[in-house]
Design an enzyme around this catalytic site. Structure first.
Site, mmCIF file in Angstrom:
data_model
loop_
_atom_site.group_PDB
_atom_site.id
_atom_site.type_symbol
_atom_site.label_atom_id
_atom_site.label_comp_id
_atom_site.label_asym_id
_atom_site.label_seq_id
_atom_site.Cartn_x
_atom_site.Cartn_y
_atom_site.Cartn_z
ATOM 1 N N ASP A 21 2.060 -10.408 -15.890
ATOM 2 C CA ASP A 21 2.646 -10.476 -14.525
ATOM 3 C C ASP A 21 4.058 -10.310 -14.786
ATOM 4 O OD1 ASP A 21 3.036 -12.949 -15.820
ATOM 5 O OD2 ASP A 21 3.247 -14.105 -13.905
ATOM 6 N N ASP A 49 7.062 -11.088 -20.061
ATOM 7 C CA ASP A 49 5.949 -10.159 -20.224
ATOM 8 C C ASP A 49 6.368 -8.739 -20.648
ATOM 9 O OD1 ASP A 49 3.817 -11.888 -18.325
ATOM 10 O OD2 ASP A 49 5.681 -12.142 -17.570
ATOM 11 N N PHE A 93 3.616 -23.154 -15.668
ATOM 12 C CA PHE A 93 3.502 -22.037 -14.660
ATOM 13 C C PHE A 93 2.337 -21.481 -14.535
ATOM 14 C CE2 PHE A 93 3.846 -17.854 -12.347
ATOM 15 C CZ PHE A 93 4.119 -18.304 -11.302
HETATM 16 C C1 BDR Z 1 5.228 -18.523 -18.076
HETATM 17 O O1 BDR Z 1 5.384 -18.306 -16.797
HETATM 18 C C2 BDR Z 1 6.361 -17.258 -16.347
HETATM 19 O O2 BDR Z 1 7.468 -17.431 -15.874
HETATM 20 C C3 BDR Z 1 6.541 -16.464 -17.859
HETATM 21 O O3 BDR Z 1 6.491 -15.111 -17.642
HETATM 22 C C4 BDR Z 1 5.482 -17.095 -18.853
HETATM 23 O O4 BDR Z 1 4.423 -16.399 -18.669
HETATM 24 C C5 BDR Z 1 6.047 -19.683 -18.915
HETATM 25 O O5 BDR Z 1 5.722 -20.602 -18.020
HETATM 26 CA CA CA Z 2 4.211 -13.962 -17.751
#
Ligand code: BDR
Ligand code: CA
Length: 318
Positions: free
Chosen positions: A12, A17, A162
């Site tokens: 994403d 990423d 997240f």
């Molecule tokens: C993850 O959440 C996203 O903000 C980043 O890309 C990573 O995959 C970290 O908590």
């Molecule tokens: Ca990510």
């Protein structure tokens, strides 16, 4: 695991990423990139994956996947990644279109056509869970799943990271499939415990910038934005830069000697309304009656070694 694992990268993008894509393009046979809503809406994470494909100059298919989690509403992470998901750099507009709008079909077909595909997932696990549900033979066919997600502490909530928080039902399907012994290979988890040990310090960002060329300069700009978002959102002095989470899910496959790993039983809390929704519950007990491990949990990383590998990857495309 072969020298260059055959990988579908489900992501994403997202600053980290984007780094994961660089490392995967350098050290894996990249069978394809699939996108999911997470850091930004699906249209934007897909656009960003197309940008990265062209910055890298690689001929890899990009397939758009789930626009929302299985059950929850989509919540982007604009406070960390900006509204575009990749704020902080002037991104060249990509010319090659997306290869399909059906990432789940692409994942299933790719894993059926090829022996030993590993899925590396660096966003919410929606596409992966949908693929496991759509094709009951898939789990047993793949060589493993390596995710960035979870940890013994949280970032989106006190206990939820997240990617897991964004789609806990999808994550629960993945961990449950591993616990049921249905996966053809290991489930590897790069959680916050390890990713917070891999920070984009000013020196490291400068080393990326010093490589020169459009890719490296763009990545350095992205890292400056990402780090300043992290530093601005944490107590002073607690973060030396952004945690570069996602490339570690790739490096766990390609450079396993950089990591310390613990075999653990991990479940995902899915209860609505509970302050623990989206938590990965990692069983650290030594009691003999604990459940058998279903995940390889990364607990430490040689951060300087991992960063040297990342620099090598960027330089190879610069
Ligand atoms: C993850 O959440 C996203 O903000 C980043 O890309 C990573 O995959 C970290 O908590
Ligand atoms: Ca990510």
């Amino acid at each position: 695991m072969p020298d260059r694992p055959l990988v579908v990268l489900d992501c994403d993008p997202g600053h980290d990423d984007a780094l994961a894509m660089v490392v995967a393009a350098r050290f894996c046979d990249l069978a394809g990139v699939t996108t999911v809503a997470g850091n930004a809406p699906l249209s934007r994470t897909t656009y960003n994956a197309r940008v990265m494909r062209e910055l890298l100059g690689v001929d890899v298919e990009v397939h758009a996947g789930a626009a929302r989690p299985l059950v929850a509403e989509a919540h982007a992470a604009a406070s960390i990644h900006g509204a575009s998901g990749l704020d902080g750099a002037d991104l060249p507009a990509p010319s090659r279109p997306v290869d399909s709008e059906d990432a789940v079909r692409f994942i299933v077909d790719t894993c059926r056509r090829n022996e030993g595909v590993t899925i590396v997932a660096t966003g919410p696990l929606t596409n992966v869970a949908l693929a496991l549900r759509a094709a009951p033979d898939l789990a047993g066919r793949i060589a493993g799943i390596s995710i960035m997600g979870g940890g013994s502490f949280g970032n989106r909530t006190p206990v939820a990271e997240f990617n897991i928080w964004a789609d806990p039902e999808a994550a629960a399907i993945v961990f449950h499939t591993a616990a049921a012994g249905e996966l053809g290979g290991p489930l590897t988890m790069a959680g916050l415990d390890v990713t917070h040990r891999f920070q984009a310090t000013p020196d490291r960002i400068a080393a990326v910038d010093a490589i020169g060329g459009l890719l490296a300069r763009t990545l350095a700009d992205l890292l400056r934005f990402f780090s300043s978002a992290y530093e601005g959102r944490h107590d002073p002095g607690t973060m030396a830069g952004a945690a570069m989470h996602d490339p570690l899910a790739v490096l766990a496959l390609t450079h396993p000697h950089l990591f310390t790993v613990a075999e653990r039983h991990v479940t995902v809390e899915t209860a609505w309304g509970a302050s623990t929704r989206g938590m990965t519950v990692i069983d650290e007990r030594t009691l003999v009656e604990r459940a058998a491990p279903n995940a390889r949990v990364l607990v430490d990383v040689d951060a300087d070694g991992a960063f040297a590998v990342l620099v090598d990857a960027v330089a190879s495309f610069s």
